[in-house]
Design an enzyme around this catalytic site. Structure first.
Site, short mmCIF file in Angstrom:
data_model
loop_
_atom_site.label_atom_id
_atom_site.label_comp_id
_atom_site.label_asym_id
_atom_site.label_seq_id
_atom_site.Cartn_x
_atom_site.Cartn_y
_atom_site.Cartn_z
N ASP A 1 0.81 -1.22 0.00
CA ASP A 1 0.00 0.00 0.00
C ASP A 1 0.85 1.27 0.00
O ASP A 1 2.05 1.23 0.27
CB ASP A 1 -0.86 0.06 1.28
CG ASP A 1 -1.92 -1.04 1.30
OD1 ASP A 1 -2.21 -1.61 0.23
OD2 ASP A 1 -2.43 -1.31 2.41
N TYR B 1 5.57 -10.13 6.90
CA TYR B 1 5.32 -8.72 7.17
C TYR B 1 5.66 -8.40 8.62
O TYR B 1 5.49 -9.23 9.52
CB TYR B 1 3.83 -8.37 6.95
CG TYR B 1 3.46 -8.18 5.51
CD1 TYR B 1 3.66 -6.96 4.87
CD2 TYR B 1 2.89 -9.23 4.78
CE1 TYR B 1 3.31 -6.79 3.54
CE2 TYR B 1 2.54 -9.06 3.44
CZ TYR B 1 2.75 -7.83 2.83
OH TYR B 1 2.40 -7.65 1.52
#
Lengths: 256, 256
Positions: free
Chosen positions: B52, B110
């Site tokens: 993102d 992540y």
């Protein structure tokens, strides 16, 4: 009037150093502006020492006097609300009136970080980049010659202060666990103008020209600035700590 | 045509995410522009997955095809000469033509970092700030309910992909040694849109409302997005690694 010590940290990248200068954006300006907004009167500050343009500090200390009462937590919050995000106040304390941020300091700890890899890291904020392979063992050996009390004339840029003797408590170079950084730590009672950067520049010269680590001692003894290396870039330098007590406990703490 | 895998890292702060979008500055645009400058023909790239806006990556992988011969070290140097400094190429390798950066990936790692202290740090580049005290033990307990294979509908923002089942290999929260950061690590075979950020948002909701860690399991089971917390800020999120082999060795390595 009450004397307060203010403990701050800052990322130096956007500033022309710590000390006030006409028409330049400096850390001291930002701090004095914020104090003036909060205390509603002009406040003068004395820093433990100057840091150059671009140089950062994990822990810088300054003092100021005011007749206003300061509520610690409210004051820290308010100052951080006014200051730009790259300068933070993390503590404030009442001191005796004979406390002096610069003159009472017993030691300063500077760190110089070199990214020593074939590529730069996008995540580094205050790190110098050096592509050619450095030998941290040789650098560490060269640094050992600086320990103790010496005349550091060979490593200073200006001659405005006649006192050239400094006492070095710690001087070491280490490679980081991931192998990509060399971290140079130097702790001393005081530092001459550009001294840490010139010591680092001399280490880089020794590495680049493959000189003997002993060259550091010869350069030190010569007291001649022209024998030392170039002043290393400001970007790798950080003031880690300013101490107001004997440094032995501090040294134990950072070496564990 | 030869297929190449490109290994890159980037600081996401200045970009509208990884994937090409009309009239937006993205990582993929910068990479394709640099490839076009170097290879002198239009090159299309496929990323392992999208990150993102604002999200950073320590290790992102993409592939592209070209008839040109690529000299590894010259290519890495030239790409880094063209690219902005917040995007770095650190490796390039020849792959079989059936290699696909997205479809061949076996796992993604992540990391979400929270500065959990009363003051922000000027030195943080991709860290979310949370002033109220978080309990990392409770957060870690809540995360354990996500391990294994589940339908993660409760933690996704959009419903464009009908496959909602993901396998989570690692989900943990730890406080840093200095006490100032909480580091959340999640490794899974695949992630739904905004899934990591929604998991973190749910952890923050559990902490803020002092809910039982078991709430995480109930939210997961409900498959209902409205039961989960808000999508956490992109700024704390980093894609750490994309792996193309079984993840067991990788998990051993990061847990030592």
């Amino acid at each position: 009037m009450t004397r307060y010590a203010l403990h701050i940290q800052y990322l130096g990248t956007n500033y022309r150093g710590s000390q006030k200068q006409p028409q330049e954006k400096t850390i001291q300006d930002e701090i004095e502006k914020a104090l003036c907004t909060l205390i509603k009167t002009k406040i003068s500050t004395i820093f433990s020492g100057r840091t150059d343009a671009l140089v950062s500090a994990y822990h810088q200390v300054l003092h100021f006097d005011t007749a206003n009462h300061i509520n610690k937590y409210k004051f820290i919050n308010s100052m951080n609300g006014i200051l730009p995000e790259d300068i933070r106040v993390f503590d404030v304390e009442i001191k005796d009136n004979n406390f002096h941020a610069q003159k009472s300091a017993k030691f300063r700890h500077y760190k110089y970080v070199i990214r020593n890899d074939i590529i730069k890291s996008p995540f580094d904020t205050n790190v110098f980049f050096c592509r050619y392979k450095l030998n941290e063992k040789r650098m560490n050996e060269a640094l050992k010659y600086l320990l103790g009390e010496h005349d550091f004339s060979a490593f200073k840029s200006r001659s405005d202060n006649p006192a050239k003797v400094c006492k070095i408590y710690l001087a070491q170079a280490k490679r980081s666990a991931d192998g990509k950084y060399i971290i140079i730590d130097i702790v001393g009672d005081r530092f001459l103008y550009n001294m840490v950067r010139t010591i680092v520049g001399t280490l880089l010269l020794i590495e680049k020209d493959n000189l003997e680590p002993l060259s550091m001692l010869n350069i030190l003894k010569s007291k001649n600035r022209s024998n030392a290396g170039a002043t290393a870039d400001a970007i790798g330098l950080t003031l880690v700590h300013v101490g107001y007590d004997d440094c032995s406990d501090y040294l134990k703490q950072i070496n564990t």
